[in-house]
Motif scaffolding. Structure first.
Motif, mmCIF file in Angstrom:
data_model
loop_
_atom_site.group_PDB
_atom_site.id
_atom_site.type_symbol
_atom_site.label_atom_id
_atom_site.label_comp_id
_atom_site.label_asym_id
_atom_site.label_seq_id
_atom_site.Cartn_x
_atom_site.Cartn_y
_atom_site.Cartn_z
ATOM 1 N N HIS A 1 -7.011 -7.997 -5.011
ATOM 2 C CA HIS A 1 -5.761 -8.742 -4.873
ATOM 3 C C HIS A 1 -4.687 -8.116 -5.767
ATOM 4 C CE1 HIS A 1 -3.035 -12.063 -4.221
ATOM 5 N NE2 HIS A 1 -2.906 -12.180 -5.533
ATOM 6 N N ASP A 2 -5.052 -7.779 -6.991
ATOM 7 C CA ASP A 2 -4.124 -7.129 -7.921
ATOM 8 C C ASP A 2 -3.684 -5.771 -7.377
ATOM 9 O OD1 ASP A 2 -2.756 -6.882 -10.524
ATOM 10 O OD2 ASP A 2 -4.238 -5.307 -10.872
ATOM 11 N N LEU A 3 -4.624 -5.015 -6.851
ATOM 12 C CA LEU A 3 -4.314 -3.700 -6.278
ATOM 13 C C LEU A 3 -3.338 -3.850 -5.117
ATOM 14 C CD1 LEU A 3 -4.701 -0.666 -5.917
ATOM 15 C CD2 LEU A 3 -6.800 -1.151 -4.654
ATOM 16 N N ARG A 4 -3.568 -4.804 -4.264
ATOM 17 C CA ARG A 4 -2.672 -5.031 -3.125
ATOM 18 C C ARG A 4 -1.257 -5.359 -3.599
ATOM 19 N NH1 ARG A 4 -2.472 -10.006 0.880
ATOM 20 N NH2 ARG A 4 -1.241 -9.070 2.533
ATOM 21 N N SER A 5 -1.156 -6.193 -4.606
ATOM 22 C CA SER A 5 0.138 -6.571 -5.154
ATOM 23 C C SER A 5 0.868 -5.367 -5.748
ATOM 24 C CB SER A 5 -0.062 -7.652 -6.219
ATOM 25 O OG SER A 5 1.144 -7.944 -6.857
ATOM 26 N N ARG A 6 0.165 -4.571 -6.521
ATOM 27 C CA ARG A 6 0.781 -3.386 -7.141
ATOM 28 C C ARG A 6 1.140 -2.327 -6.102
ATOM 29 N NH1 ARG A 6 -0.233 -3.013 -13.084
ATOM 30 N NH2 ARG A 6 -1.229 -4.976 -13.619
ATOM 31 N N LEU A 7 0.342 -2.189 -5.073
ATOM 32 C CA LEU A 7 0.661 -1.252 -4.001
ATOM 33 C C LEU A 7 1.941 -1.685 -3.297
ATOM 34 C CD1 LEU A 7 -0.074 1.245 -2.385
ATOM 35 C CD2 LEU A 7 -1.564 -0.168 -0.986
ATOM 36 N N GLY A 8 2.131 -2.974 -3.132
ATOM 37 C CA GLY A 8 3.371 -3.480 -2.563
ATOM 38 C C GLY A 8 4.566 -3.115 -3.426
ATOM 39 N N GLY A 9 4.405 -3.148 -4.732
ATOM 40 C CA GLY A 9 5.470 -2.737 -5.647
ATOM 41 C C GLY A 9 5.807 -1.269 -5.513
ATOM 42 N N VAL A 10 4.795 -0.441 -5.300
ATOM 43 C CA VAL A 10 5.023 1.001 -5.091
ATOM 44 C C VAL A 10 5.748 1.203 -3.768
ATOM 45 C CG1 VAL A 10 3.898 3.220 -4.690
ATOM 46 C CG2 VAL A 10 3.080 1.732 -6.518
ATOM 47 N N ARG A 11 5.286 0.553 -2.733
ATOM 48 C CA ARG A 11 5.892 0.666 -1.410
ATOM 49 C C ARG A 11 7.353 0.233 -1.430
ATOM 50 N NH1 ARG A 11 2.816 -2.773 1.893
ATOM 51 N NH2 ARG A 11 0.937 -1.814 1.134
ATOM 52 N N ALA A 12 7.669 -0.801 -2.189
ATOM 53 C CA ALA A 12 9.036 -1.323 -2.269
ATOM 54 C C ALA A 12 9.921 -0.491 -3.192
ATOM 55 C CB ALA A 12 9.009 -2.775 -2.744
ATOM 56 N N GLY A 13 9.321 0.441 -3.924
ATOM 57 C CA GLY A 13 10.098 1.300 -4.813
ATOM 58 C C GLY A 13 10.282 0.739 -6.207
ATOM 59 N N HIS A 14 9.600 -0.349 -6.544
ATOM 60 C CA HIS A 14 9.709 -0.938 -7.873
ATOM 61 C C HIS A 14 8.865 -0.193 -8.898
ATOM 62 C CE1 HIS A 14 11.897 -4.168 -6.031
ATOM 63 N NE2 HIS A 14 10.860 -4.507 -5.271
ATOM 64 N N GLN A 15 7.842 0.488 -8.442
ATOM 65 C CA GLN A 15 6.945 1.262 -9.310
ATOM 66 C C GLN A 15 6.693 2.610 -8.661
ATOM 67 O OE1 GLN A 15 3.267 -0.855 -9.701
ATOM 68 N NE2 GLN A 15 4.239 -2.782 -10.158
ATOM 69 N N ARG A 16 6.420 3.617 -9.493
ATOM 70 C CA ARG A 16 6.095 4.933 -8.949
ATOM 71 C C ARG A 16 4.588 5.104 -8.751
ATOM 72 N NH1 ARG A 16 9.387 9.092 -8.347
ATOM 73 N NH2 ARG A 16 7.754 10.576 -8.821
ATOM 74 N N GLN A 17 3.813 4.377 -9.528
ATOM 75 C CA GLN A 17 2.359 4.486 -9.438
ATOM 76 C C GLN A 17 1.725 3.112 -9.586
ATOM 77 O OE1 GLN A 17 0.708 7.194 -12.258
ATOM 78 N NE2 GLN A 17 1.159 8.956 -10.991
ATOM 79 N N ILE A 18 0.479 3.052 -9.195
ATOM 80 C CA ILE A 18 -0.318 1.842 -9.374
ATOM 81 C C ILE A 18 -0.901 1.915 -10.780
ATOM 82 C CG2 ILE A 18 -2.319 0.549 -8.585
ATOM 83 C CD1 ILE A 18 -1.865 1.946 -5.837
ATOM 84 N N ALA A 19 -0.509 0.973 -11.609
ATOM 85 C CA ALA A 19 -0.999 0.951 -12.981
ATOM 86 C C ALA A 19 -2.099 -0.097 -13.112
ATOM 87 C CB ALA A 19 0.148 0.628 -13.934
ATOM 88 N N GLY A 20 -2.845 -0.003 -14.175
ATOM 89 C CA GLY A 20 -3.858 -1.006 -14.442
ATOM 90 C C GLY A 20 -5.257 -0.416 -14.468
ATOM 91 N N ARG A 21 -6.167 -1.218 -14.951
ATOM 92 C CA ARG A 21 -7.576 -0.827 -15.009
ATOM 93 C C ARG A 21 -8.308 -1.530 -13.876
ATOM 94 N NH1 ARG A 21 -9.480 0.689 -20.601
ATOM 95 N NH2 ARG A 21 -11.458 0.063 -19.716
ATOM 96 N N TYR A 22 -9.124 -0.775 -13.187
ATOM 97 C CA TYR A 22 -9.850 -1.310 -12.036
ATOM 98 C C TYR A 22 -11.325 -0.993 -12.177
ATOM 99 C CZ TYR A 22 -5.295 -2.057 -10.046
ATOM 100 O OH TYR A 22 -4.011 -2.507 -9.843
ATOM 101 N N PRO A 23 -12.172 -1.763 -11.493
ATOM 102 C CA PRO A 23 -13.611 -1.493 -11.537
ATOM 103 C C PRO A 23 -13.913 -0.084 -11.024
ATOM 104 C CG PRO A 23 -13.181 -3.610 -10.477
ATOM 105 C CD PRO A 23 -11.859 -2.937 -10.673
ATOM 106 N N ALA A 24 -15.029 0.445 -11.443
ATOM 107 C CA ALA A 24 -15.430 1.812 -11.079
ATOM 108 C C ALA A 24 -15.479 2.009 -9.566
ATOM 109 C CB ALA A 24 -16.793 2.138 -11.700
ATOM 110 N N GLU A 25 -15.769 0.955 -8.826
ATOM 111 C CA GLU A 25 -15.845 1.072 -7.368
ATOM 112 C C GLU A 25 -14.466 1.231 -6.733
ATOM 113 O OE1 GLU A 25 -19.172 -1.358 -8.980
ATOM 114 O OE2 GLU A 25 -17.004 -1.527 -9.098
#
Length: 72
Positions: free
Chosen positions: A16-40
């Motif tokens: 869910h967090d990844l989806r939200s951050r990807l939306g921010g990248v798509r909208a131009g609010h962020q250049r990359q997906i930041a954050g720590r995610y599980p190894a999978e």
């Protein structure tokens, strides 16, 4: 059963967090997906972060090959 529901909800929160951050990248609010995610999930995040740079290089090569000035 309630514990199982909670475990699934917590387990899917990273997606869910990844989806939200990807939306921010798509909208131009962020250049990359930041954050720590599980190894999978981390390999997917790494690939998604590399895609824009790869696209920029491909566009640059196409423009150079076409002989078009980027200021036009």
């Amino acid at each position: 059963m309630l514990l199982g529901f909670w475990q699934v909800r917590v387990g899917l929160s990273a997606l869910h967090d990844l989806r939200s951050r990807l939306g921010g990248v798509r909208a131009g609010h962020q250049r990359q997906i930041a954050g720590r995610y599980p190894a999978e999930v981390q390999p997917l995040v790494t690939d998604l972060n590399r895609a824009p740079r790869s696209n920029e290089r491909a566009v640059g090569r196409a423009v150079a090959k076409a002989g078009i000035s980027r200021t036009d």
